[in-house]
Design a protein around this motif. Structure first.
Motif, PDB file in Angstrom:
ATOM      1  N   GLN A 270      -2.690   9.515  -1.202  1.00 45.22           N
ATOM      2  CA  GLN A 270      -3.227  10.027  -0.218  1.00 45.22           C
ATOM      3  C   GLN A 270      -2.624  11.157   0.405  1.00 45.22           C
ATOM      4  OE1 GLN A 270      -4.720   6.725   2.159  1.00 45.22           O
ATOM      5  NE2 GLN A 270      -5.806   5.784   0.803  1.00 45.22           N
TER       6      GLN A 270
ATOM      7  N   MET B 279       0.718  -1.285   0.004  1.00 42.73           N
ATOM      8  CA  MET B 279      -0.100   0.071  -0.102  1.00 42.73           C
ATOM      9  C   MET B 279       0.778   1.241   0.066  1.00 42.73           C
ATOM     10  SD  MET B 279      -3.133  -0.900   0.178  1.00 42.73           S
ATOM     11  CE  MET B 279      -3.921   0.506   0.763  1.00 42.73           C
TER      12      MET B 279
ATOM     13  N   THR C  74       0.123   3.839  -2.563  1.00 48.84           N
ATOM     14  CA  THR C  74      -1.506   4.355  -2.322  1.00 48.84           C
ATOM     15  C   THR C  74      -1.647   5.395  -1.033  1.00 48.84           C
ATOM     16  OG1 THR C  74      -2.507   2.306  -2.915  1.00 48.84           O
ATOM     17  CG2 THR C  74      -3.775   3.417  -1.447  1.00 48.84           C
TER      18      THR C  74
END
Length: 172
Positions: A62, A55, A58
């Motif tokens: 963000q 992740m 990701t």
């Protein structure tokens, strides 16, 4: 650590808080002097961290989106009490590798009319409408109402860290 809608999956590796007091030194004839206290300057929180695992990209995406979101927010740090902060710098430190991104950040304390114009003013309606990412602590800091007072005024809130957008929190 949390800022606006972003919660760090793991706390940054380093955090450094810079706090200064503004002073002026007045020198008088005869060798005497007086140090005048002009108050506390804005605090600056800097740090470095990394995202790792499947992740990593990701989380970095963000964090970039939160950085690009204009305006101040409440920065919640596990050890340092911070109030309204502006996310002022974000830097990727090295060439990203598979499953790993290192970054550096800076948050600068703010409390100007422009920064608070988009926030609900304390006492204007005696209530606050919860937005995504809000906690009772962040509402307490934004509205200058002690957390203990908010808990007294809102006994129906079971978990002060889990609020629903649109929920009404009594401020007075």
């Amino acid at each position: 650590m949390k800022f606006k809608t972003f919660t760090w999956p793991n706390d940054p590796r380093t955090c450094r808080l810079q706090a200064q007091r503004a002073t002026v030194l007045h020198k008088y004839p005869g060798g005497t002097y007086q140090l005048e206290d002009l108050g506390v300057k804005q605090r600056i929180l800097t740090g470095e961290g990394e995202f790792f695992g499947n992740m990593a990209y990701t989380y970095m995406d963000q964090l970039i989106r939160v950085y690009e979101d204009p305006g101040a927010g409440v920065l919640i740090h596990p050890l340092i009490l911070l109030r309204k902060m502006m996310f002022t710098e974000l830097e990727i430190l090295e060439e990203p590798r598979a499953w790993y991104v290192a970054y550096r950040f800076t948050f600068t304390e703010c409390d100007t009319e422009e920064d608070t114009a988009s926030k609900q003013k304390p006492g204007t309606s005696g209530r606050y409408i919860v937005k995504l990412g809000d906690t009772l602590y962040s509402i307490s800091m934004l509205n200058s109402v002690p957390l203990s007072r908010l808990l007294e005024l809102n006994p129906d809130i079971g978990n002060p860290n889990v609020l629903t957008p649109g929920q009404v929190v009594r401020l007075a």
